[in-house]
Each structure stands twice: as C-alpha cells, then as structure tokens.
Design an enzyme around this catalytic site. Structure first.
Site, PDB file in Angstrom:
ATOM      1  N   ALA A   1    -141.655  53.875 -56.469  1.00 54.71           N
ATOM      2  CA  ALA A   1    -142.822  53.578 -56.203  1.00 54.71           C
ATOM      3  C   ALA A   1    -142.821  53.351 -54.426  1.00 54.71           C
ATOM      4  O   ALA A   1    -142.036  52.500 -53.995  1.00 54.71           O
ATOM      5  CB  ALA A   1    -143.063  52.233 -56.719  1.00 54.71           C
TER       6      ALA A   1
ATOM      7  N   VAL B   1    -137.583  51.517 -54.626  1.00 54.56           N
ATOM      8  CA  VAL B   1    -138.843  51.097 -53.760  1.00 54.56           C
ATOM      9  C   VAL B   1    -138.624  52.250 -52.754  1.00 54.56           C
ATOM     10  O   VAL B   1    -137.454  52.647 -52.204  1.00 54.56           O
ATOM     11  CB  VAL B   1    -138.542  50.020 -52.873  1.00 54.56           C
ATOM     12  CG1 VAL B   1    -139.520  49.973 -51.820  1.00 54.56           C
ATOM     13  CG2 VAL B   1    -138.925  48.741 -53.710  1.00 54.56           C
ATOM     14  N   LYS B   2    -139.640  53.030 -52.478  1.00 60.50           N
ATOM     15  CA  LYS B   2    -139.748  54.325 -51.573  1.00 60.50           C
ATOM     16  C   LYS B   2    -140.244  53.932 -50.084  1.00 60.50           C
ATOM     17  O   LYS B   2    -141.573  53.275 -50.010  1.00 60.50           O
ATOM     18  CB  LYS B   2    -140.578  55.578 -52.197  1.00 60.50           C
ATOM     19  CG  LYS B   2    -140.428  56.746 -51.363  1.00 60.50           C
ATOM     20  CD  LYS B   2    -141.361  57.842 -51.903  1.00 60.50           C
ATOM     21  CE  LYS B   2    -141.184  58.354 -53.224  1.00 60.50           C
ATOM     22  NZ  LYS B   2    -142.049  59.525 -53.395  1.00 60.50           N
ATOM     23  N   VAL B   3    -139.462  54.252 -49.049  1.00 59.92           N
ATOM     24  CA  VAL B   3    -139.859  53.946 -47.759  1.00 59.92           C
ATOM     25  C   VAL B   3    -139.939  55.133 -47.096  1.00 59.92           C
ATOM     26  O   VAL B   3    -139.264  56.050 -47.274  1.00 59.92           O
ATOM     27  CB  VAL B   3    -139.106  52.717 -47.206  1.00 59.92           C
ATOM     28  CG1 VAL B   3    -139.050  51.448 -47.921  1.00 59.92           C
ATOM     29  CG2 VAL B   3    -137.523  53.443 -46.834  1.00 59.92           C
TER      30      VAL B   3
ATOM     31  N   THR C   1    -143.298  58.637 -57.751  1.00 58.47           N
ATOM     32  CA  THR C   1    -144.583  58.534 -57.360  1.00 58.47           C
ATOM     33  C   THR C   1    -144.818  58.504 -55.899  1.00 58.47           C
ATOM     34  O   THR C   1    -143.928  58.073 -55.216  1.00 58.47           O
ATOM     35  CB  THR C   1    -145.666  57.328 -58.101  1.00 58.47           C
ATOM     36  OG1 THR C   1    -145.009  55.943 -57.684  1.00 58.47           O
ATOM     37  CG2 THR C   1    -145.229  57.255 -59.625  1.00 58.47           C
TER      38      THR C   1
END
Length: 217
Positions: free
Chosen positions: A56, A82-84, A27
């Site tokens: 996310a 966790v998307k950075v 997402t």
C-alpha cells in the site's frame, strides 16, 4: 519465484487467489482510484483475501509525512507492506519505518544504485519498474540481473520485486534473471496457463476418452 497480483480490484484478486498461486498483491494510488473503492476498506478486504504481503503506497513526498502515512497503512493488517518512492525522502522514511519493524517496498527504482540505497535503508522489497525502462529504449530485465548480482555479492536480504510487467515473456525473463517476485497485472496473470498446444492436447485426450465409453466418476 513468487507471483503477486498488481491490482486493487477485489473481485479480480479473489478470482485469481482461488487457484492457489497468488503469493501477494501490490497496489498504488492509480490502481486504488480505478477500483472505485475507498482506500482503507479496500486494502482491509484485500489483506483478508490473501495471506501474503499487500503493498500500500504513501502519497506524501516528505519523509515525516510518509512515516505518518506508513504507520496508518501498516495498522490496517499485519500483512501490509508500506510502499514508498525511491527518493531521498523515501529512503529516509524507509529507514525509519524499517527500524520500527514495518515492512517497506521501495518503488520507482530504475537503477542499480537506487537498489543499493533501498537495501541499505532496510527495505523488504525493491521494485524495479521494467516496462517504463523498456519504453525509453533500455532493457528492463537487465536491471534485474544487475541488482541480483549486487545483492548476492553482499548477502542482501531485500527481495527483488519485478514490476511493470507487460507480457508473459517478461514473467519468464525476470524469473530467469533472478527476481524473487513478479507483480503481474491480471490480464497477463490470466494468460500464464494458456498455450495452444495445451488446448489442442486436452481436446485430443477428451475425444479419445469419449470413444472408450468409460467413466472415472
């Protein structure tokens, strides 16, 4: 190659997951906004729907704030990734989160050097954005090939997650060029099983079977 759904629409994810071929979900803020749902409840439902990783994305731009947001997102479920973003602040956040045993997906990757940085920061996934490279006249799948060669030479564990998939051909090519994962929009995902010769062949088989008057059931 693993197949992820690039969507935050719960009904769509449930529909595709029903067929047993969804390995995870990605997402981003845009997809969450389009879904019309609240961030945390939406992500929690998605995480309970699929067994695999669910990416996310943080929205902060400074590393300390990214880490705080990342820890909150990681607390939703064990399968949150966790998307950075691929910035220096994102690289620092990736290093900190990875050291705390939180899986990280570094997104907005457009070069092999960026992929090297992400791997050295401990990223679980690197997300090359193919469609946007194609849009400016570059060949997105060539970046997959380059990263694959670099990672294989170094024995890197970071998985290559091909993103911004635009067509069935994109899916085929990233598989050929060595992507570990393709994250695919629902429209393209639903097309993967379709071929006119399959439809014609099935119609022929069924017509011939009906002529026999026999039944399996």
């Amino acid at each position: 190659m693993k197949l992820f759904v690039d969507s935050a629409d719960i009904a769509t994810i449930e529909k595709l997951n029903h067929f047993g071929v969804v390995d995870g979900v990605t997402t981003n803020p845009t997809l969450i906004a389009r879904s019309g749902g609240e961030l945390f409840p939406t992500l929690k439902t998605i995480c309970s729907t699929v067994d695999g990783p669910v990416s996310a994305q943080v929205v902060a731009t400074q590393s300390d704030a990214m880490v705080r947001e990342g820890e909150k997102l990681a607390g939703i479920a064990e399968n949150i990734v966790v998307k950075v973003p691929m910035t220096w602040e994102g690289v620092r956040a990736c290093s900190i989160l990875s050291a705390r045993n939180i899986h990280v997906n570094v997104t907005l990757c457009f070069s092999a050097n960026q992929a090297i940085l992400a791997a050295n920061a401990g990223a679980s996934f690197i997300s090359p954005i193919l469609g946007r490279l194609d849009d400016i006249g570059n060949e997105g799948v060539a970046l997959i090939e380059s990263i694959r060669a670099i990672y294989d030479n170094a024995g890197t564990a970071t998985e290559i997650l091909a993103a911004s998939i635009r067509s069935q051909l994109h899916v085929t090519l990233v598989a050929e060029y060595g992507a570990d994962v393709a994250t695919i929009p629902p429209r393209v995902f639903e097309q993967l099983s379709h071929h006119p010769l399959t439809d014609a062949g099935l119609a022929s088989f069924l017509a011939d079977w009906e002529k026999t008057g026999m039944s399996i059931g």
